[in-house]
Structure formats: structure tokens, C-alpha cells
Scaffold this motif. Sequence first.
Motif, short mmCIF file in Angstrom:
data_model
loop_
_atom_site.label_atom_id
_atom_site.label_comp_id
_atom_site.label_asym_id
_atom_site.label_seq_id
_atom_site.Cartn_x
_atom_site.Cartn_y
_atom_site.Cartn_z
N MET A 228 0.85 -1.18 0.00
CA MET A 228 0.00 0.00 0.00
C MET A 228 0.89 1.25 0.00
O MET A 228 1.96 1.23 0.60
CB MET A 228 -0.90 0.00 1.23
N PRO A 229 0.43 2.31 -0.62
CA PRO A 229 1.23 3.55 -0.65
C PRO A 229 1.47 4.09 0.76
O PRO A 229 0.63 3.96 1.66
CB PRO A 229 0.35 4.52 -1.45
N GLU A 230 2.61 4.70 0.92
CA GLU A 230 3.01 5.23 2.24
C GLU A 230 2.03 6.29 2.74
O GLU A 230 1.79 6.40 3.94
CB GLU A 230 4.43 5.81 2.16
N ALA A 231 1.45 7.07 1.84
CA ALA A 231 0.49 8.11 2.26
C ALA A 231 -0.73 7.48 2.92
O ALA A 231 -1.24 8.01 3.92
CB ALA A 231 0.06 8.94 1.05
N LEU A 232 -1.21 6.36 2.40
CA LEU A 232 -2.36 5.67 3.01
C LEU A 232 -1.99 5.08 4.37
O LEU A 232 -2.78 5.15 5.31
CB LEU A 232 -2.89 4.58 2.08
N LYS A 233 -0.80 4.52 4.46
CA LYS A 233 -0.34 3.98 5.74
C LYS A 233 -0.25 5.09 6.79
O LYS A 233 -0.67 4.92 7.94
CB LYS A 233 1.02 3.31 5.58
N TYR B 276 -1.90 7.95 6.77
CA TYR B 276 -3.27 8.38 7.07
C TYR B 276 -3.90 7.46 8.12
O TYR B 276 -4.47 7.92 9.11
CB TYR B 276 -4.12 8.40 5.80
N VAL B 277 -3.81 6.15 7.88
CA VAL B 277 -4.41 5.18 8.79
C VAL B 277 -3.78 5.28 10.18
O VAL B 277 -4.50 5.33 11.20
CB VAL B 277 -4.28 3.74 8.22
N ARG B 278 -2.47 5.35 10.26
CA ARG B 278 -1.79 5.45 11.56
C ARG B 278 -2.18 6.73 12.29
O ARG B 278 -2.46 6.72 13.49
CB ARG B 278 -0.27 5.40 11.37
N THR B 279 -2.22 7.85 11.57
CA THR B 279 -2.53 9.14 12.17
C THR B 279 -3.97 9.19 12.68
O THR B 279 -4.23 9.59 13.81
CB THR B 279 -2.29 10.29 11.17
N ILE C 41 -9.76 1.68 4.14
CA ILE C 41 -8.41 1.44 3.61
C ILE C 41 -7.85 0.12 4.13
O ILE C 41 -7.27 -0.66 3.38
CB ILE C 41 -7.48 2.63 3.96
N LYS C 42 -8.06 -0.16 5.43
CA LYS C 42 -7.59 -1.42 6.01
C LYS C 42 -8.30 -2.61 5.37
O LYS C 42 -7.67 -3.66 5.12
CB LYS C 42 -7.80 -1.43 7.52
N LEU D 137 -13.67 10.12 9.32
CA LEU D 137 -12.25 9.83 9.11
C LEU D 137 -11.91 8.39 9.50
O LEU D 137 -11.16 7.71 8.81
CB LEU D 137 -11.38 10.80 9.94
N GLN D 138 -12.49 7.92 10.61
CA GLN D 138 -12.23 6.56 11.07
C GLN D 138 -12.82 5.55 10.10
O GLN D 138 -12.21 4.51 9.83
CB GLN D 138 -12.78 6.34 12.48
N ALA D 139 -14.00 5.82 9.57
CA ALA D 139 -14.60 4.92 8.59
C ALA D 139 -13.72 4.82 7.35
O ALA D 139 -13.57 3.74 6.77
CB ALA D 139 -16.01 5.40 8.22
#
Length: 169
Positions: free
Chosen positions: A1-6, A8-11, A157-158, A150-152
Motif C-alpha cells: 500500500m502507498p506510504e500516504a495511506l499507511k 493516514y491510517v496510523r494518524t 483502507i484497512k 475519518l475513522q470509517a
Amino acid sequence: MPEALKTYVRTVDRFNRGVGRVTMYLIFVMMGILLWSSISKTFFLPSLWTLEMAQFVMSAYYLLGGAYSLQMDSHVRMDLAYGRWSPKTKAVVDAITIFMLFTYLFFLLYGGISSTTYALQYTETSYSSWSPYMAPIKIIMVIGIFLTLLQATSIFIKDIATALGRSLA
């Protein structure tokens, strides 16, 4: 997965976890308000503000805690066949059905922003005898709905990563 998505999910997950952990203590604030309400009704003059303030605190509790509940997967789910499915099948079904949640949250956010704008523009107050300003709880409402959206998105993404067999770690 792209780093930007990772990222986003972590943040989003980290932020909503923090908000949720702080928000869970609002139940004690509400209990204190209701305890004061009981004491004041028994020994003093009844307070005008206690019931409505308890409702405001409870609203903040479930609106700000919604994203955390979604993140912890502690929401209600119909489990007729879902529990028997593989994690990949669950992720595919969740990725499809989450669009209903997106639609619901979008309209809820649109209405919340409209209602908050009205409350701020016209200094709206409650119709009770206490008559508090409505803008603070409506602002909290919009923030809670936005955090849930945002959480949804993070969960979506997950689910896509799981359905594709990829890792977000």
C-alpha cells in the motif's frame, strides 16, 4: 500500500484512540451532574441546568466516542453468517457495505454543519428555562461526526488492504 495511506491510517487511528480514551471519562462527569441533581432536589432547591447538562455531556460522550467504538470494532453487527467467514471475505463485504456508512455520515455531517451554522449565526438557545447556547454542543456534534467519517475511511483502507492481501504495517 502507498506510504500516504499507511500514514493516514496510523494518524487517524492514533488521534481517534486518544480522543476516545479521554472521552470515556465523560461518563463520570455525567454521573457527577446527575448526583448533584439528586442532592439538590432532596436538600436544596432543584437545579434548572442539571438534566439538560447531563444530556449535553451524554451527547458529547457518544458522538466523540463513535470513532473510537468503530475503531475498536465494538459496534453492533448482525452476525448471521459473518462470524464464519474468512478475514478476507469479511474485508471484502465490509469494504462494500461501508459505503452505506459513508452516505449516512455525509448527510449527518451536512445537517450538523447547517445546524451549527444556524446556531452560531442566530445565537440559538434551548427552549428550556435554563436556556443554554446550543452552539457548543452542535460544534462537538460536527467534530464527532467528522472524526467518525475519518475513522470509517481508515477502516475502508484497512479492508481494501486485507482484501488484496497486503499489509499496512
